[in-house]
Design a protein around this motif. Structure first.
Motif, PDB file in Angstrom:
ATOM      1  N   SER A   7      45.708  42.123  36.756  1.00 63.45           N
ATOM      2  CA  SER A   7      46.008  43.242  36.234  1.00 63.45           C
ATOM      3  C   SER A   7      44.966  44.483  36.615  1.00 63.45           C
ATOM      4  O   SER A   7      43.997  44.199  37.117  1.00 63.45           O
ATOM      5  N   SER A   8      45.080  45.604  36.171  1.00 65.10           N
ATOM      6  CA  SER A   8      44.174  46.678  36.542  1.00 65.10           C
ATOM      7  C   SER A   8      43.121  46.743  35.461  1.00 65.10           C
ATOM      8  O   SER A   8      41.977  47.556  35.487  1.00 65.10           O
ATOM      9  N   ASP A   9      43.046  45.787  34.167  1.00 64.77           N
ATOM     10  CA  ASP A   9      42.124  45.885  33.342  1.00 64.77           C
ATOM     11  C   ASP A   9      41.119  44.664  33.537  1.00 64.77           C
ATOM     12  O   ASP A   9      41.636  43.523  33.729  1.00 64.77           O
ATOM     13  N   TYR A  10      39.793  44.933  33.688  1.00 64.21           N
ATOM     14  CA  TYR A  10      38.849  43.987  34.080  1.00 64.21           C
ATOM     15  C   TYR A  10      37.765  43.694  32.775  1.00 64.21           C
ATOM     16  O   TYR A  10      37.393  44.882  32.490  1.00 64.21           O
ATOM     17  N   LEU A  11      37.314  42.664  32.714  1.00 59.85           N
ATOM     18  CA  LEU A  11      36.249  42.276  31.796  1.00 59.85           C
ATOM     19  C   LEU A  11      34.977  42.869  32.147  1.00 59.85           C
ATOM     20  O   LEU A  11      34.047  43.447  31.368  1.00 59.85           O
ATOM     21  N   ILE A  12      34.710  42.993  33.267  1.00 54.81           N
ATOM     22  CA  ILE A  12      33.496  43.516  34.199  1.00 54.81           C
ATOM     23  C   ILE A  12      33.816  44.732  34.974  1.00 54.81           C
ATOM     24  O   ILE A  12      34.364  44.557  35.891  1.00 54.81           O
ATOM     25  N   ALA A  13      33.262  45.635  34.633  1.00 54.60           N
ATOM     26  CA  ALA A  13      33.554  46.847  35.253  1.00 54.60           C
ATOM     27  C   ALA A  13      32.611  47.181  36.696  1.00 54.60           C
ATOM     28  O   ALA A  13      31.605  46.738  36.432  1.00 54.60           O
ATOM     29  N   PRO A  14      33.185  47.562  37.752  1.00 52.54           N
ATOM     30  CA  PRO A  14      32.187  47.823  38.874  1.00 52.54           C
ATOM     31  C   PRO A  14      31.229  48.690  38.489  1.00 52.54           C
ATOM     32  O   PRO A  14      31.306  49.803  37.847  1.00 52.54           O
ATOM     33  N   THR A  15      29.882  48.589  38.908  1.00 52.56           N
ATOM     34  CA  THR A  15      28.762  49.539  38.963  1.00 52.56           C
ATOM     35  C   THR A  15      28.485  50.149  40.238  1.00 52.56           C
ATOM     36  O   THR A  15      29.270  49.707  41.313  1.00 52.56           O
TER      37      THR A  15
ATOM     38  N   PRO B 265      51.685  42.565  52.161  1.00 54.47           N
ATOM     39  CA  PRO B 265      52.577  42.721  50.849  1.00 54.47           C
ATOM     40  C   PRO B 265      52.870  41.291  50.630  1.00 54.47           C
ATOM     41  O   PRO B 265      53.221  40.906  49.390  1.00 54.47           O
ATOM     42  N   THR B 266      53.192  40.291  51.347  1.00 56.64           N
ATOM     43  CA  THR B 266      53.419  39.032  50.968  1.00 56.64           C
ATOM     44  C   THR B 266      52.406  38.263  50.223  1.00 56.64           C
ATOM     45  O   THR B 266      52.770  37.266  49.640  1.00 56.64           O
ATOM     46  N   SER B 267      51.129  38.862  50.085  1.00 55.89           N
ATOM     47  CA  SER B 267      49.914  38.258  49.405  1.00 55.89           C
ATOM     48  C   SER B 267      49.861  39.150  48.267  1.00 55.89           C
ATOM     49  O   SER B 267      48.675  38.717  47.381  1.00 55.89           O
ATOM     50  N   THR B 268      50.778  39.918  47.891  1.00 59.63           N
ATOM     51  CA  THR B 268      50.246  40.725  46.751  1.00 59.63           C
ATOM     52  C   THR B 268      51.454  40.443  45.528  1.00 59.63           C
ATOM     53  O   THR B 268      52.473  40.009  45.668  1.00 59.63           O
ATOM     54  N   ASN B 269      51.020  41.078  44.325  1.00 61.08           N
ATOM     55  CA  ASN B 269      51.904  40.916  43.072  1.00 61.08           C
ATOM     56  C   ASN B 269      52.685  42.140  42.882  1.00 61.08           C
ATOM     57  O   ASN B 269      52.672  42.899  43.909  1.00 61.08           O
ATOM     58  N   HIS B 270      53.621  42.402  41.912  1.00 62.78           N
ATOM     59  CA  HIS B 270      54.533  43.502  41.977  1.00 62.78           C
ATOM     60  C   HIS B 270      53.823  44.908  41.574  1.00 62.78           C
ATOM     61  O   HIS B 270      54.341  45.610  41.503  1.00 62.78           O
TER      62      HIS B 270
ATOM     63  N   PHE C 193      46.978  38.474  45.057  1.00 61.73           N
ATOM     64  CA  PHE C 193      47.050  37.511  44.039  1.00 61.73           C
ATOM     65  C   PHE C 193      45.662  36.681  43.989  1.00 61.73           C
ATOM     66  O   PHE C 193      44.974  36.676  44.762  1.00 61.73           O
ATOM     67  N   GLY C 194      45.227  36.477  42.818  1.00 66.24           N
ATOM     68  CA  GLY C 194      44.123  36.032  42.649  1.00 66.24           C
ATOM     69  C   GLY C 194      44.080  34.589  43.384  1.00 66.24           C
ATOM     70  O   GLY C 194      42.800  34.120  43.963  1.00 66.24           O
TER      71      GLY C 194
ATOM     72  N   PRO D 220      40.434  45.189  41.492  1.00 66.37           N
ATOM     73  CA  PRO D 220      41.370  44.973  42.354  1.00 66.37           C
ATOM     74  C   PRO D 220      41.397  45.019  43.705  1.00 66.37           C
ATOM     75  O   PRO D 220      40.803  46.046  44.227  1.00 66.37           O
ATOM     76  N   ILE D 221      42.250  44.443  44.451  1.00 68.20           N
ATOM     77  CA  ILE D 221      42.047  44.532  46.044  1.00 68.20           C
ATOM     78  C   ILE D 221      43.775  44.972  46.181  1.00 68.20           C
ATOM     79  O   ILE D 221      44.620  44.177  46.152  1.00 68.20           O
ATOM     80  N   ARG D 222      43.753  46.170  46.725  1.00 69.92           N
ATOM     81  CA  ARG D 222      45.140  46.884  47.037  1.00 69.92           C
ATOM     82  C   ARG D 222      45.761  46.486  48.349  1.00 69.92           C
ATOM     83  O   ARG D 222      45.053  46.024  49.272  1.00 69.92           O
ATOM     84  N   GLU D 223      47.139  46.505  48.522  1.00 72.84           N
ATOM     85  CA  GLU D 223      47.780  46.150  49.721  1.00 72.84           C
ATOM     86  C   GLU D 223      47.311  47.063  50.808  1.00 72.84           C
ATOM     87  O   GLU D 223      47.220  48.238  50.408  1.00 72.84           O
TER      88      GLU D 223
END
Length: 271
Positions: A2-10, A160-165, A170-171, A207-210
């Motif tokens: 998801s786009s919500d992360y427990l650790i925010a980028p610095t 695209p074959t390595s990404t979610n919807h 994908f992790g 996240p890592i985008r397509e």
């Protein structure tokens, strides 16, 4: 993911990168070989075209397409279980096109034997559009020779074959890449058969985008009599902007083993 992360980028987790050189490193698995156990030519060509695209885009920061490749002759085979290293270098830059020389080298990981498989010259053309800034930047200065103590760097592309919807990597695919990077770094360090003994906690920070380029940076952090602690950083790079974000860091304990799978003492070697 998801786009919500427990650790925010610095701020330290983001940067821009000007170097256009690209090195793709992968293993030759049985699915990449023919019935003789040698690397399919088509797999090698796909690696070469991908590296040419990444090299061109990293330099021009524009959407590129392959316009032409010169005749490509294979001079040696790559065998199942070996590592293949594909390196792209700019040789010419024009107003809207450039040439990338791509070299493919196979390495037997335990012995360290390396041999050239093939080379090719690819002409890449920037497509006109709102994201294309012409003329292209001038030819860069030659890159310095890599230092022996430099960490192992290897790149990949997010398709695209390595990404979610949501269009994010994908992790599980990210962890697969990081585990492979740890395996290659450890094997090159000790030149023995290695297996993964454990994986520490992995926190994904962004996240890592397509369409992004992934760079995996591997370092040997500690060496024992038969084991190594390998740290792998995962970076995502937006190809058009050059913005890089730290996506994850993992540590793996890799163990050298003998032919029976028992831990084996080793003397560290240089990669």
């Amino acid at each position: 993911m998801s786009s919500d992360y427990l650790i925010a980028p610095t701020p330290e987790d983001t940067q821009t990168f000007a170097d256009s050189s690209v090195r793709l490193i992968d293993m030759i698995f049985p699915g990449d070989t023919n019935h003789h156990g040698t690397l399919f030519g088509g797999v090698a060509l796909a690696h070469m075209d991908k590296v040419a695209f990444l090299t061109a885009t990293r330099h021009g920061r524009a959407p590129f397409v392959t316009a032409r490749s010169e005749r490509i002759d294979f001079t040696a085979p790559g065998f199942s279980g070996e590592m293949v290293e594909v390196h792209g270098t700019l040789t010419r830059v024009g107003n809207s096109s450039l040439d990338v020389e791509v070299n493919v080298i196979a390495e037997e990981l335990v012995s360290g034997e390396r041999r050239n498989l093939t080379r090719g010259l690819f002409t890449m053309v920037a497509r006109k559009g709102p994201d294309t800034r012409l003329p292209l930047p001038p030819m860069p200065a030659p890159a310095p020779e890599p230092d022996e103590d430099e960490p192992l760097r290897m790149v990949e592309m997010v398709f695209p074959t390595s990404t979610n919807h949501h269009g994010n990597l994908f992790g599980g695919d990210a962890m697969k890449m990081m585990g492979k990077a740890a395996f290659i770094a450890a094997t090159r360090h000790c030149r023995e058969i290695v297996v993964m003994a454990s994986s520490d906690r992995i926190d994904f920070t962004s996240p890592i985008r397509e369409g992004s380029m992934i760079e995996l940076v591997s370092r040997i952090r500690m060496t024992g009599r038969s084991s190594m602690l390998v740290e792998v950083e995962l970076w995502a790079e937006e190809l058009l902007s050059g913005l890089r974000s730290h996506a994850a860091t993992a540590r793996y304990t890799m163990v050298a083993v003998d032919k029976d799978g028992r831990p084996k003492h080793f003397a560290p070697t240089r990669a």
